[in-house]
Design a protein around this motif. Structure first.
Motif, PDB file in Angstrom:
ATOM      1  N   ARG A 159      -1.856  42.195  19.908  1.00 54.17           N
ATOM      2  CA  ARG A 159      -1.213  41.637  21.117  1.00 54.17           C
ATOM      3  C   ARG A 159      -0.986  40.132  20.984  1.00 54.17           C
ATOM      4  NH1 ARG A 159      -5.659  44.515  24.655  1.00 54.17           N
ATOM      5  NH2 ARG A 159      -5.133  46.604  24.010  1.00 54.17           N
ATOM      6  N   THR A 160      -1.987  39.429  20.465  1.00 49.29           N
ATOM      7  CA  THR A 160      -1.838  37.961  20.402  1.00 49.29           C
ATOM      8  C   THR A 160      -0.795  37.551  19.358  1.00 49.29           C
ATOM      9  OG1 THR A 160      -3.793  37.853  18.978  1.00 49.29           O
ATOM     10  CG2 THR A 160      -4.124  37.330  21.285  1.00 49.29           C
ATOM     11  N   ILE A 161      -0.692  38.325  18.276  1.00 48.18           N
ATOM     12  CA  ILE A 161       0.338  38.004  17.270  1.00 48.18           C
ATOM     13  C   ILE A 161       1.716  38.117  17.922  1.00 48.18           C
ATOM     14  CG2 ILE A 161       1.497  38.851  15.171  1.00 48.18           C
ATOM     15  CD1 ILE A 161      -1.255  39.468  14.015  1.00 48.18           C
ATOM     16  N   ALA A 162       1.926  39.211  18.647  1.00 47.26           N
ATOM     17  CA  ALA A 162       3.230  39.420  19.302  1.00 47.26           C
ATOM     18  C   ALA A 162       3.493  38.280  20.298  1.00 47.26           C
ATOM     19  CB  ALA A 162       3.232  40.762  20.014  1.00 47.26           C
ATOM     20  N   LEU A 163       2.452  37.910  21.011  1.00 44.33           N
ATOM     21  CA  LEU A 163       2.582  36.873  22.031  1.00 44.33           C
ATOM     22  C   LEU A 163       2.974  35.528  21.412  1.00 44.33           C
ATOM     23  CD1 LEU A 163       1.907  36.791  25.094  1.00 44.33           C
ATOM     24  CD2 LEU A 163      -0.290  35.843  24.468  1.00 44.33           C
ATOM     25  N   VAL A 164       2.274  35.101  20.379  1.00 42.58           N
ATOM     26  CA  VAL A 164       2.553  33.800  19.748  1.00 42.58           C
ATOM     27  C   VAL A 164       3.938  33.810  19.113  1.00 42.58           C
ATOM     28  CG1 VAL A 164       1.830  32.156  17.981  1.00 42.58           C
ATOM     29  CG2 VAL A 164       0.129  33.343  19.301  1.00 42.58           C
ATOM     30  N   ASP A 165       4.264  34.904  18.421  1.00 41.67           N
ATOM     31  CA  ASP A 165       5.568  34.965  17.744  1.00 41.67           C
ATOM     32  C   ASP A 165       6.701  34.801  18.747  1.00 41.67           C
ATOM     33  OD1 ASP A 165       4.279  35.256  15.433  1.00 41.67           O
ATOM     34  OD2 ASP A 165       4.785  37.370  15.071  1.00 41.67           O
ATOM     35  N   THR A 166       6.633  35.538  19.843  1.00 38.81           N
ATOM     36  CA  THR A 166       7.698  35.454  20.847  1.00 38.81           C
ATOM     37  C   THR A 166       7.738  34.050  21.453  1.00 38.81           C
ATOM     38  OG1 THR A 166       6.953  37.657  21.403  1.00 38.81           O
ATOM     39  CG2 THR A 166       8.660  36.737  22.818  1.00 38.81           C
ATOM     40  N   PHE A 167       6.556  33.515  21.724  1.00 36.08           N
ATOM     41  CA  PHE A 167       6.493  32.207  22.376  1.00 36.08           C
ATOM     42  C   PHE A 167       7.079  31.114  21.482  1.00 36.08           C
ATOM     43  CE2 PHE A 167       3.889  28.353  23.434  1.00 36.08           C
ATOM     44  CZ  PHE A 167       4.538  28.068  24.622  1.00 36.08           C
ATOM     45  N   LYS A 184       1.181  26.348  12.544  1.00 39.14           N
ATOM     46  CA  LYS A 184       1.362  27.752  12.124  1.00 39.14           C
ATOM     47  C   LYS A 184       0.017  28.483  12.089  1.00 39.14           C
ATOM     48  CE  LYS A 184       5.184  27.742   8.914  1.00 39.14           C
ATOM     49  NZ  LYS A 184       5.144  27.008   7.682  1.00 39.14           N
ATOM     50  N   THR A 185      -1.034  27.722  11.718  1.00 42.67           N
ATOM     51  CA  THR A 185      -2.358  28.326  11.553  1.00 42.67           C
ATOM     52  C   THR A 185      -3.029  28.681  12.883  1.00 42.67           C
ATOM     53  OG1 THR A 185      -3.077  26.062  11.337  1.00 42.67           O
ATOM     54  CG2 THR A 185      -2.949  27.352   9.309  1.00 42.67           C
ATOM     55  N   HIS A 186      -2.369  28.351  13.995  1.00 47.11           N
ATOM     56  CA  HIS A 186      -2.929  28.729  15.295  1.00 47.11           C
ATOM     57  C   HIS A 186      -2.543  30.151  15.696  1.00 47.11           C
ATOM     58  CE1 HIS A 186      -3.322  24.228  16.390  1.00 47.11           C
ATOM     59  NE2 HIS A 186      -4.502  24.734  16.051  1.00 47.11           N
ATOM     60  N   ALA A 187      -1.835  30.815  14.814  1.00 46.92           N
ATOM     61  CA  ALA A 187      -1.335  32.148  15.180  1.00 46.92           C
ATOM     62  C   ALA A 187      -2.394  33.241  14.992  1.00 46.92           C
ATOM     63  CB  ALA A 187      -0.118  32.458  14.318  1.00 46.92           C
ATOM     64  N   ILE A 220     -11.694  24.345  11.622  1.00 42.03           N
ATOM     65  CA  ILE A 220     -10.421  24.754  11.020  1.00 42.03           C
ATOM     66  C   ILE A 220      -9.861  25.951  11.782  1.00 42.03           C
ATOM     67  CG2 ILE A 220      -9.377  25.734   8.936  1.00 42.03           C
ATOM     68  CD1 ILE A 220     -10.158  22.973   8.328  1.00 42.03           C
ATOM     69  N   PRO A 221      -8.595  25.972  12.170  1.00 42.35           N
ATOM     70  CA  PRO A 221      -7.683  24.834  12.141  1.00 42.35           C
ATOM     71  C   PRO A 221      -8.031  23.862  13.258  1.00 42.35           C
ATOM     72  CG  PRO A 221      -6.652  26.713  13.207  1.00 42.35           C
ATOM     73  CD  PRO A 221      -7.997  27.167  12.764  1.00 42.35           C
ATOM     74  N   ARG A 487      -6.545  30.018   7.480  1.00 40.65           N
ATOM     75  CA  ARG A 487      -6.460  29.075   8.598  1.00 40.65           C
ATOM     76  C   ARG A 487      -6.409  27.628   8.118  1.00 40.65           C
ATOM     77  NH1 ARG A 487     -10.635  31.523  13.107  1.00 40.65           N
ATOM     78  NH2 ARG A 487      -9.625  33.544  13.220  1.00 40.65           N
ATOM     79  N   ALA A 488      -7.025  27.373   6.949  1.00 41.34           N
ATOM     80  CA  ALA A 488      -7.104  25.995   6.453  1.00 41.34           C
ATOM     81  C   ALA A 488      -5.768  25.531   5.885  1.00 41.34           C
ATOM     82  CB  ALA A 488      -8.190  25.886   5.405  1.00 41.34           C
ATOM     83  N   GLY A 489      -4.941  26.462   5.410  1.00 40.05           N
ATOM     84  CA  GLY A 489      -3.676  26.071   4.768  1.00 40.05           C
ATOM     85  C   GLY A 489      -3.970  25.118   3.622  1.00 40.05           C
ATOM     86  N   ASP A 490      -3.397  23.885   3.701  1.00 38.66           N
ATOM     87  CA  ASP A 490      -3.604  22.913   2.602  1.00 38.66           C
ATOM     88  C   ASP A 490      -4.835  22.039   2.825  1.00 38.66           C
ATOM     89  OD1 ASP A 490      -1.342  23.842   1.453  1.00 38.66           O
ATOM     90  OD2 ASP A 490      -0.045  22.397   2.524  1.00 38.66           O
ATOM     91  N   ASN A 491      -5.651  22.400   3.789  1.00 41.66           N
ATOM     92  CA  ASN A 491      -6.754  21.524   4.198  1.00 41.66           C
ATOM     93  C   ASN A 491      -8.101  21.844   3.562  1.00 41.66           C
ATOM     94  OD1 ASN A 491      -6.096  19.452   5.841  1.00 41.66           O
ATOM     95  ND2 ASN A 491      -5.773  20.792   7.627  1.00 41.66           N
TER      96      ASN A 491
END
Ligand SMILES: Nc1ncnc2c1ncn2[C@@H]1O[C@H](COP(=O)(O)OP(=O)(O)OP(=O)(O)O)[C@@H](O)[C@H]1O
Length: 559
Positions: A159-167, A184-187, A220-221, A487-491
């Motif tokens: 549900r949260t993936i769908a929510l963030v993507d649409t938002f 992006k890592t907040h998704a 992180i993030p 979540r860290a990506g390049d960090n």
């Protein structure tokens, strides 16, 4: 002069003693012979005899916290003449089932049980019962085990993936000031975790969330204060989604929140006179707060911070209404479950947030074989060894209880495909933790072997414990590290990443601590891999003289 003082002192001491005894004797409870093969220690008796409106029983694994809690429960049931409502609760279903098995062994319990209303159930079961009564028919009587928790988190993540993507695609998002835009890592799973953490800790108004300390959420993030505004907006959208699309579905974290929000609607008749909480460290902050509110006369909680393997919170006991300072906190120190050798190994695990067990602070009632660690080049060889070991145990010690602890952690597909489980099933009666309540009879000879994850055996114990995944992919669980990396990506070189990584290692050591300390007589840790180097890195905390190594050289790793 001095001899007069001594006489006066003595008289005062005697008087104090007499007063204390009189006070104690008023509520004195004869604990002798209540459960088979148990004679409480003076330390445990004093905890049972001491009556407090609020109390914490502390102690490391196996010191008899659960047992002492059960005696306190029996004491109340015997001494209260008028019918009372009493709750014994914990987070996990298996632990509650285990407590029920234990108390059923007491003939005293059968004599007095009809005097009162006793509920022995998980927090969620108890909460669902009350919520249904006050107008929330959607509250479910869920079985709380790792498989169900994973299933439930997966559903929320979808549900949260769908929510963030649409938002993030929306015009509204584009209009947000830059500082409120998300990374992006907040998704995905991050949003799921954040929303559940907010609910677990009651940060469900914008201002409380904006100002709160995000303890237990890691670094992180990174999430700036301004970004919290956007997360809060998404939280609100998520709540609307639950209402509209999922017919007022309740998340598990909502149960405590609703009890607190509608507390005034809960009639006194649904509250409890006495509440006993086992493994309190597993409860979320708002769950404990709700329990404190529901206890009319007294609440006693027991726990061990070294066994905390669920989510963390910024709150202290005091913040949640539990005032257990001074003599209201009792410590138990004698270990009645595991041998000294097993506890020595477990106690050498080093935690960053909980004090280590100091062996010189503990007493033991039994000694036994050193734990062993085995490396096998293939899982076929591991299974073969395990089957042989179980056969020997069942021949020499037919009453013994045996658990095989895996790290498939709620992944039902992985469990069904597990070659070790398949092999065990060819030779023995094997059950999983969901069958524990029905199929595991402590009074029967030749009990089934329990094949379980480490979370579901919290509070349980077995004569022999075999850990089958003592390798670097499972302790720490690789999936958790991969999730952190994502979540860290390049960090990955940041201090924040390092701190989060350490926090995961710490949690995973606790999982290992729980697993090892389930063993009464013997524990074997086993692993396979391309070579012996795939061993779990926590082996470096162990002293080499504390275990026997097979298939590798312990001096390479251990202290
Ligand atoms: N005084 C005693 N005499 C005999 N056995 C005891 C005594 N106290 C505890 N035990 C036994 O020791 C074992 C561990 O007790 P219990 O499960 O209550 O410990 P615990 O502190 O709750 O452990 P954990 O934190 O791992 O859940 C149980 O088998 C219990 O029956």
């Amino acid at each position: 002069m001095s001899s007069m003082q001594t006489t006066a002192d003595l008289r005062k001491k005697r008087l104090d003693f007499a007063r204390r005894s009189a006070r104690a004797w008023q509520n004195y409870f004869d604990a002798h012979g209540l459960l088979p093969n148990i004679t409480l220690s003076p330390e445990q008796i004093s905890v049972v005899q001491q009556d407090e409106d609020q109390m914490l029983i502390n102690g490391s694994a196996g010191t008899g916290k659960s047992l002492t809690l059960i005696y306190k429960l029996l004491k109340v049931m015997e001494q209260e003449n008028e019918p009372k409502r009493i709750l014994y609760c914990s987070f996990n279903t298996t632990l509650v089932e285990d407590a029920r098995k234990r108390i059923e062994q007491s003939s005293k319990f059968h004599e007095i049980k009809d005097k009162h209303t006793l509920h022995m159930e998980t927090f969620h079961y108890m909460a669902a019962r009350i919520l249904r009564e006050i107008g929330f028919p959607n509250a479910e009587f869920l079985r709380i085990n790792l498989e169900n928790l994973r299933r439930y988190e997966d559903a929320i993540t979808r549900r949260t993936i769908a929510l963030v993507d649409t938002f993030m695609e929306s015009e509204e998002y584009k209009k947000l000031p830059l500082e409120q835009k998300l990374y992006k890592t907040h998704a995905g799973t991050f949003l799921m975790d954040e929303i559940l953490w907010m609910k677990a800790n009651g940060f469900v108004t914008e201002e409380s969330y904006y100002h709160c300390e995000r303890a237990g959420r890691g670094n992180i993030p990174r999430l700036t204060k301004e970004q919290r505004r956007t997360i809060f907006y998404l939280y609100k959208e998520y709540e609307k989604m639950l209402k509209k699309q999922f017919h007022d579905h309740l998340d598990l974290e909502d149960y405590a929140l609703l009890l607190l929000k509608y507390f005034d609607d809960i009639p006194d008749s649904l509250k409890y006179d006495y509440i006993f909480v086992d493994e309190v460290q597993d409860l979320q902050a708002m769950q404990l707060k709700a329990l404190v509110g529901l206890a009319k006369k007294s609440i006693v909680v027991s726990g061990d911070p070294k066994q905390r393997i669920y989510k963390r919170s910024p709150f202290s006991y005091r913040d949640l209404g539990l005032h257990i300072e001074g003599r209201k906190t009792k410590n138990l120190r004698t270990n009645y479950r595991s041998t000294k050798q097993i506890m020595k190994l477990a106690s050498s695990l080093e935690f960053i947030d909980a004090e280590n067990d100091r062996l010189d602070d503990q007493r033991f009632v039994r000694e036994g074989k050193k734990p062993s660690i085995y490396f096998f080049p293939s899982s076929k060889e591991l299974s073969c060894h395990l089957v042989n070991q179980v056969k020997v145990i069942q021949k020499n010690d037919p009453d013994a209880t045996i658990a095989v602890i895996h790290r498939h952690d709620g992944d039902t597909y992985a469990i069904s495909q597990c070659s070790v489980l398949m092999e065990l099933k060819k030779h023995f009666d094997v059950i999983t933790s969901s069958q524990y309540g029905r199929r595991f009879d402590l009074n029967k000879q030749k009990k089934p072997i329990l094949f379980t994850d480490a979370y579901s055996v919290k509070g349980l114990e077995f004569d022999y414990v075999f850990l089958i995944h003592f390798d670097r992919d499972h302790y720490p669980n690789k999936k958790r590290i991969e999730e952190l990396d994502k979540r860290a990506g390049d960090n990955k070189n940041s201090d924040g990443y390092k701190a989060d990584f350490e926090a995961i290692l710490n949690d995973e050591k606790k999982v290992l601590y729980v697993a090892i300390t389930r063993a009464k007589k013997e524990v074997q840790l086993m692993y396979t891999g391309r070579n012996f180097r795939s061993i779990c890195p926590f082996v470096r905390n162990f002293y080499k003289e504390d275990y026997d190594a097979f298939g590798f050289d312990s001096s390479i790793y251990s202290k």
